[in-house]
Design a protein around this motif. Structure first.
Motif, PDB file in Angstrom:
ATOM      1  N   ALA A 459       0.734  -1.091  -0.058  1.00  0.00           N
ATOM      2  CA  ALA A 459       0.018   0.021   0.010  1.00  0.00           C
ATOM      3  C   ALA A 459       0.903   1.376   0.079  1.00  0.00           C
ATOM      4  CB  ALA A 459      -0.848  -0.041   1.151  1.00  0.00           C
ATOM      5  N   ALA A 460       1.740   1.161   0.774  1.00  0.00           N
ATOM      6  CA  ALA A 460       2.915   2.314   0.795  1.00  0.00           C
ATOM      7  C   ALA A 460       3.571   2.699  -0.415  1.00  0.00           C
ATOM      8  CB  ALA A 460       3.938   2.137   1.835  1.00  0.00           C
ATOM      9  N   GLN A 461       3.525   2.005  -1.556  1.00  0.00           N
ATOM     10  CA  GLN A 461       3.958   2.112  -2.832  1.00  0.00           C
ATOM     11  C   GLN A 461       3.140   3.418  -3.489  1.00  0.00           C
ATOM     12  OE1 GLN A 461       5.821  -1.965  -4.764  1.00  0.00           O
ATOM     13  NE2 GLN A 461       3.425  -1.994  -4.345  1.00  0.00           N
ATOM     14  N   PHE A 462       1.980   3.417  -3.275  1.00  0.00           N
ATOM     15  CA  PHE A 462       1.236   4.417  -3.903  1.00  0.00           C
ATOM     16  C   PHE A 462       0.775   5.766  -3.088  1.00  0.00           C
ATOM     17  CE2 PHE A 462       0.247   0.332  -5.979  1.00  0.00           C
ATOM     18  CZ  PHE A 462       0.168   0.782  -7.163  1.00  0.00           C
ATOM     19  N   PRO A 463       0.481   6.881  -3.395  1.00  0.00           N
ATOM     20  CA  PRO A 463       0.328   7.800  -2.818  1.00  0.00           C
ATOM     21  C   PRO A 463      -1.116   7.948  -2.108  1.00  0.00           C
ATOM     22  CG  PRO A 463       0.970   8.507  -5.050  1.00  0.00           C
ATOM     23  CD  PRO A 463       0.696   7.380  -4.823  1.00  0.00           C
ATOM     24  N   ARG A 464      -1.954   7.153  -2.564  1.00  0.00           N
ATOM     25  CA  ARG A 464      -3.486   7.160  -2.144  1.00  0.00           C
ATOM     26  C   ARG A 464      -4.102   5.722  -2.008  1.00  0.00           C
ATOM     27  NH1 ARG A 464      -8.254   9.132  -5.153  1.00  0.00           N
ATOM     28  NH2 ARG A 464      -6.663   9.692  -6.844  1.00  0.00           N
ATOM     29  N   ALA A 465      -3.456   4.821  -0.812  1.00  0.00           N
ATOM     30  CA  ALA A 465      -3.904   3.743  -0.548  1.00  0.00           C
ATOM     31  C   ALA A 465      -4.734   3.344   0.427  1.00  0.00           C
ATOM     32  CB  ALA A 465      -2.636   2.731  -1.068  1.00  0.00           C
ATOM     33  N   THR A 466      -5.717   2.432   0.525  1.00  0.00           N
ATOM     34  CA  THR A 466      -6.324   1.962   1.854  1.00  0.00           C
ATOM     35  C   THR A 466      -5.927   0.537   1.868  1.00  0.00           C
ATOM     36  OG1 THR A 466      -8.042   3.394   1.219  1.00  0.00           O
ATOM     37  CG2 THR A 466      -8.618   1.571   2.777  1.00  0.00           C
TER      38      THR A 466
END
Length: 496
Positions: A459-466
């Motif tokens: 998830a931390a790879q993306f700016p906007r992840a849940t």
């Protein structure tokens, strides 16, 4: 190394999901395949579970940087949305994992069943990755059939290396970047704009790769059983998740004591490390003599939490190591035997469903390793052994660091004998920009393959992840009603 138990897809999304709310008024439309394009495709009578599917095939370069070297066929099946009275809302593109697993024939029906609440307004696009299924299925004599399953570690490594040598100048053709480029070639052929991507296990590696390369064509990304593209394969997060899962199963069933079970397992593994035994495994009329050692039991134990949760299998392992600690190894033999038979059955499917050759061609190209393919094998081995020696057994308890890091199908040294490939590398560097799109990441609290810590890293790879952890789920969190429903609601409600 592979990142998931092959055919976690067999349980993939099998629980289906509940209906979700309709899209908000004014939701942005993402056009689906046009009627003209759909009519240009052919019927798929060999897919009875997908009676409305239309099939197609495109020809792509083996190596896009050197197109003169030849081509590969990439096949797809398109399931059109069912409500033709309203405009379509987009196209979902799933991948079931692997690498080397068919999407169309092996899991297409499962995807269609589970995603039914979305398919009134959305098309489902199933693409077989290059090297498996209908996309120029790849095989190697060394890896044909289930024989490799019954071989010791050193022989499995030799066979994998022999397959690489057999591939010759094709050895670099099966990178995840090439698979992602193939997906985009199909997208462009069908005239699609943006895609809703759904990845399971290895699919959670593939879909971020696609998103990084083609951000303008991504609407949403759903990842189940996820890990980050540049995650360290020697990490001790797996054993930590294994310890947690054993304790959770014991606590929830009230049928065992988690700490005692872990202590029993550690004691039995230590015994087998010092005094290996043997067992016979009969598969389709052939008897295989297999070592009963620390490596085999670690491989079997690790797989208990590498797929859909199986409480009976967990309790059988707990009971077996308790009996073994008291001197009776037969139940442990049964645990190892059942594991080997299950794996042999899977590897009997062949490259139209599962390509062992394709799996290693991708894994050996993409995944991190502690040695350099440019070096002689002896030097590679020395570097690899030095890296193993730096690991602390305490971090991998109840297993040894060596046994966990080399367990079957997850062996970090599986590619030691792979031929030199100067192009072998991760699809993108750590910290590379990934698109600011809606992302949902699901992890199961009983997953020791790609556990919740790995999911959070994904998830931390993306700016906007849940990120969501699904209680009671294993490596296939989307196979639970809660997980599958979360994906349906996320895709339906996301705005971009």
């Amino acid at each position: 190394m592979k990142k998931h138990a092959v055919l976690a897809v067999s349980a993939l999304l099998a629980a289906g999901c509940a209906a979700a709310p309709t899209p908000a008024a004014g939701a942005q439309l993402t056009p689906t395949v046009s009627t003209t394009t759909l009519n240009a495709l052919v019927a798929c009578p060999e897919l009875p579970s997908l009676p409305t599917a239309r099939c197609g095939r495109i020809t792509v370069p083996r190596d896009r940087e050197h197109p003169a070297e030849g081509t590969i066929q990439v096949s797809f099946a398109l399931v059109p949305h069912t409500d033709t009275s309203r405009p379509g809302l987009g196209t979902i593109v799933p991948n079931p994992g692997g690498p080397g697993t068919s999407t169309i024939d092996l899991s297409g029906g499962l995807f269609a069943e589970a995603l039914t609440p979305l398919l009134d307004r959305r098309d489902l696009l199933l693409i077989d990755p290059r090297g498996v299924g209908r996309s120029s299925a790849l095989s190697c004599p060394a890896l044909d059939g289930p024989t490799r399953v019954f071989e010791p570690l050193a022989e499995q490594r030799r066979l994998i290396g022999e397959c690489g040598a057999h591939l010759g100048d094709r050895v670099s053709d099966y990178a995840t970047t090439a698979v992602a480029d193939d997906i985009d070639a199909v997208r462009a052929t069908l005239g699609l704009d943006r895609l809703d991507l759904l990845g399971v296990s290895y699919g959670t590696y593939l879909m971020p790769t696609y998103a990084q390369r083609f951000p303008e064509h991504v609407r949403t990304v759903s990842l189940a059983g996820a890990y980050a593209v540049n995650e360290d394969p020697t990490s001790a997060v797996g054993p930590a998740a294994f310890r947690r899962a054993i304790r959770l199963v014991c606590e929830r069933t009230k049928r065992c004591d988690g700490d005692r079970a872990l202590d029993d397992l550690a004691a039995v593994l230590e015994r087998l490390r010092a005094e290996p035994g043997s067992l016979d495994v009969v598969f389709r009329g052939t008897t295989h003599r297999v070592a009963l050692d620390e490596w085999q039991l670690t491989s079997a134990a690790g797989r208990v939490f590498s797929n859909k949760p199986d409480t009976d299998a967990t309790l059988a392992l707990v009971d077996a190591v308790a009996a073994a600690r008291n001197g009776d190894l037969d139940p442990v033999r049964d645990v190892v035997r059942r594991n080997l038979l299950a794996q042999a059955e899977i590897y009997s499917y062949g490259p139209l469903a599962l390509s062992d050759a394709g799996s290693w061609a991708t894994s050996c190209h993409d995944y991190p390793r502690s040695f350099d393919y440019a070096d002689p094998i002896a030097e590679r081995t020395g570097d690899y052994e030095a890296a193993l020696a730096e690991l602390d057994d305490a971090d991998f308890a109840p297993f040894s660091a060596r046994a966990w890091s080399t367990r079957a199908d997850y062996d970090t040294g599986a590619c030691l004998n792979w031929p030199d490939d100067p192009t072998a590398r991760s699809p993108f560097e750590a910290g590379a920009d990934l698109p600011d799109v809606p992302v949902l990441v699901l992890s199961g609290d009983l997953d020791a393959n790609t556990p919740s810590e790995s999911g959070r890293a994904a998830a931390a790879q993306f700016p906007r992840a849940t990120f969501r952890e699904i209680a009671g789920a294993g490596h296939t969190p989307a196979s639970t009603p809660e997980g599958a429903d979360a994906i349906v609601r996320f895709v339906r409600d996301a705005h971009r």
